[in-house]
Design a protein around this motif. Structure first.
Motif, PDB file in Angstrom:
ATOM      1  N   LYS A 152     -30.772  61.256 -29.257  1.00  0.00           N
ATOM      2  CA  LYS A 152     -30.013  62.262 -30.007  1.00  0.00           C
ATOM      3  C   LYS A 152     -30.901  63.480 -30.257  1.00  0.00           C
ATOM      4  CE  LYS A 152     -26.146  63.384 -32.094  1.00  0.00           C
ATOM      5  NZ  LYS A 152     -26.420  64.161 -33.231  1.00  0.00           N
ATOM      6  N   ASN A 153     -30.823  64.448 -29.371  1.00  0.00           N
ATOM      7  CA  ASN A 153     -31.675  65.629 -29.459  1.00  0.00           C
ATOM      8  C   ASN A 153     -31.067  66.713 -28.578  1.00  0.00           C
ATOM      9  OD1 ASN A 153     -33.974  67.480 -28.631  1.00  0.00           O
ATOM     10  ND2 ASN A 153     -35.053  66.184 -30.111  1.00  0.00           N
ATOM     11  N   LEU A 154     -30.646  67.808 -29.202  1.00  0.00           N
ATOM     12  CA  LEU A 154     -29.985  68.882 -28.466  1.00  0.00           C
ATOM     13  C   LEU A 154     -30.924  69.543 -27.464  1.00  0.00           C
ATOM     14  CD1 LEU A 154     -27.556  70.703 -27.967  1.00  0.00           C
ATOM     15  CD2 LEU A 154     -28.226  72.051 -29.982  1.00  0.00           C
ATOM     16  N   ASP A 174     -24.310  61.460 -25.662  1.00  0.00           N
ATOM     17  CA  ASP A 174     -23.810  60.201 -26.200  1.00  0.00           C
ATOM     18  C   ASP A 174     -24.268  59.072 -25.283  1.00  0.00           C
ATOM     19  OD1 ASP A 174     -22.476  58.098 -27.296  1.00  0.00           O
ATOM     20  OD2 ASP A 174     -20.458  58.868 -26.933  1.00  0.00           O
ATOM     21  N   ALA A 175     -25.100  58.185 -25.820  1.00  0.00           N
ATOM     22  CA  ALA A 175     -25.628  57.088 -24.995  1.00  0.00           C
ATOM     23  C   ALA A 175     -24.523  56.217 -24.421  1.00  0.00           C
ATOM     24  CB  ALA A 175     -26.593  56.234 -25.820  1.00  0.00           C
ATOM     25  N   ALA A 176     -23.356  56.208 -25.083  1.00  0.00           N
ATOM     26  CA  ALA A 176     -22.232  55.408 -24.595  1.00  0.00           C
ATOM     27  C   ALA A 176     -21.481  56.088 -23.461  1.00  0.00           C
ATOM     28  CB  ALA A 176     -21.269  55.111 -25.748  1.00  0.00           C
ATOM     29  N   GLU A 201     -28.717  69.863 -38.891  1.00  0.00           N
ATOM     30  CA  GLU A 201     -27.282  69.909 -38.644  1.00  0.00           C
ATOM     31  C   GLU A 201     -26.846  68.948 -37.550  1.00  0.00           C
ATOM     32  OE1 GLU A 201     -23.772  73.151 -37.572  1.00  0.00           O
ATOM     33  OE2 GLU A 201     -25.833  73.832 -37.872  1.00  0.00           O
ATOM     34  N   TYR A 202     -27.715  68.706 -36.562  1.00  0.00           N
ATOM     35  CA  TYR A 202     -27.326  67.894 -35.416  1.00  0.00           C
ATOM     36  C   TYR A 202     -27.932  66.496 -35.463  1.00  0.00           C
ATOM     37  CZ  TYR A 202     -25.951  72.482 -33.786  1.00  0.00           C
ATOM     38  OH  TYR A 202     -25.381  73.721 -33.695  1.00  0.00           O
ATOM     39  N   ALA A 203     -28.396  66.084 -36.646  1.00  0.00           N
ATOM     40  CA  ALA A 203     -28.975  64.748 -36.767  1.00  0.00           C
ATOM     41  C   ALA A 203     -27.884  63.684 -36.815  1.00  0.00           C
ATOM     42  CB  ALA A 203     -29.843  64.663 -38.009  1.00  0.00           C
TER      43      ALA A 203
END
Length: 301
Positions: free
Chosen positions: A67-69, A39-41, A299-301
Motif C-alpha cells: 500500500k504505497n502510491l 490492491d493486492a487482491a 491520506e492514503y494510508a
C-alpha cells in the motif's frame, strides 16, 4: 511521438471502467495503456480484462501489493514503453480530445511536459454552499504559461519519459501514504532544467465522490496541502532555503493561520461558503506549521 497512458488505481472498478472506455475513443489514441493496481487482491483485473477485448491498443496490467502510491506510480513508469507518458487518475473522465490536445501542445512548444486542468463535477444534490465556495476548483492559467512550482501536480499530465528515467526511483516512497509525491518529483525535474507548460484546452473531468462532500474532508485536504507545500519548501524543492527563510515561513504561516481563523468567524453571518473558505485557509497554514514538527496526514494510508 509514442505515448503510454499510465493509471495507478485502488479499488475503484466502476470509475476505472468508465475511464478506460473514454481512452478507447480518443481522437489521438495512445500506443499503450498501463494500469497498475495497488490492491493486492487485484480488484481491477476484471475491469482491465473486459477493456482488453475491444481496446484499440495493448493494455499492460500489473499488481503492486504494498500500500504505497509512490511505489504504484513507479511501477507504471517501469511498465511503460512510450517516449511520452500521460498520467490520469482512475477517478477522472477524459473527453475525446484530451490526449490529442496534450500531444499537440507538447509538440508545438517543444517542452518536456504539459499540464492540463481537472474540472470538478459535483453531484446534483450537492449542498449549495459547496457549489458557491468552489472548493474543488484548481487554478487555471493561459495556455503556454510555464507552470509555477507550487502548482505542479499529476492527474492530467503529459511528460517526456526520458526525464523520469534520469531519477531512480522517480517517485519518493516516503510520500507513498501522504501524497505530495507528484509535486516533489516534478519540482526535482524542473530544478534539473525541465520545462512544463499549461494547456488550458486539455481538460479532464473529476466527478466528486459523496465522501468528499463534507467539511471534514475539505479541512483535511487543506491541511495536507499545506503540509505538502511546507515539506517541499523545507526540502528546497522551490529553491534553496536558509534558516532565516525557514523562520519567515513559520512566522508567516502562523500569522496567516490566526488571521484566517478570525476571518472565518467574522464571515460566518455572510454565508457558510465564505466561512469555510477561511477555515480551509487556516487548516492549510496549520498544515505548514505541523510540517516543522515532522507531522504528516496520511491520506492514503
Amino acid at each position: 511521438m509514442t505515448i503510454s497512458v499510465c493509471i495507478a488505481t485502488y479499488r475503484r472498478p466502476e470509475r476505472l471502467a468508465a475511464l478506460l472506455g473514454d481512452l478507447a475513443v480518443q481522437q489521438r489514441l495512445p500506443q499503450q495503456l498501463v494500469v497498475v493496481d495497488n490492491d493486492a487482491a487485484g480488484s481491477a483485473r476484471a475491469v482491465v480484462e473486459q477493456a482488453r477485448r475491444a481496446a484499440p491498443f495493448p493494455i499492460v496490467y500489473a499488481i503492486q501489493p504494498i500500500k504505497n502510491l509512490s511505489l504504484t506510480r513507479n511501477q507504471t513508469v517501469a511498465c511503460a514503453s512510450g517516449c511520452w507518458l500521460a498520467f490520469i487518475d482512475d477517478d477522472e473522465r477524459a473527453p475525446p480530445h484530451w490526449l490529442a490536445r496534450l500531444a499537440a501542445a507538447a509538440d508545438a512548444a517543444g517542452v518536456d511536459g504539459v499540464l492540463g486542468p481537472v474540472l470538478p463535477v459535483l453531484p446534483a444534490d450537492a449542498a449549495s454552499w459547496l457549489r458557491r465556495g468552489c472548493f474543488y476548483d484548481w487554478p487555471r492559467m493561459a495556455s503556454g504559461t510555464v507552470v509555477p512550482g507550487n502548482r505542479l501536480r499529476f492527474g492530467n499530465l503529459l511528460l517526456r519519459a526520458a526525464l523520469l528515467r534520469t531519477v531512480t526511483p522517480p517517485f519518493d516512497p516516503a510520500y507513498g501514504s501522504t501524497g505530495g509525491e507528484d509535486g516533489d518529483l516534478l519540482n526535482r525535474l524542473v530544478q534539473r532544467g525541465a520545462r512544463i507548460i499549461w494547456c488550458d484546452e486539455a481538460e479532464v473531468r473529476e466527478p466528486i465522490e459523496p465522501t468528499r462532500l463534507r467539511l471534514r474532508w475539505l479541512l483535511l485536504r487543506a491541511l495536507r496541502g499545506g503540509q505538502d507545500y511546507a515539506r517541499h519548501a523545507l526540502a528546497g524543492r522551490y529553491g534553496a532555503i536558509t534558516r532565516s527563510g525557514q523562520a519567515r515561513l513559520f512566522v508567516r504561516s502562523l500569522a496567516q493561520m490566526l488571521a484566517a481563523a478570525v476571518l472565518a468567524l467574522l464571515s460566518w453571518p455572510f454565508g457558510r461558503h465564505r466561512a469555510v473558505h477561511w477555515l480551509t485557509r487556516a487548516a492549510a497554514n496549520l498544515g505548514k506549521l505541523s510540517s516543522f514538527a515532522g507531522l504528516h496526514y496520511r491520506e492514503y494510508a
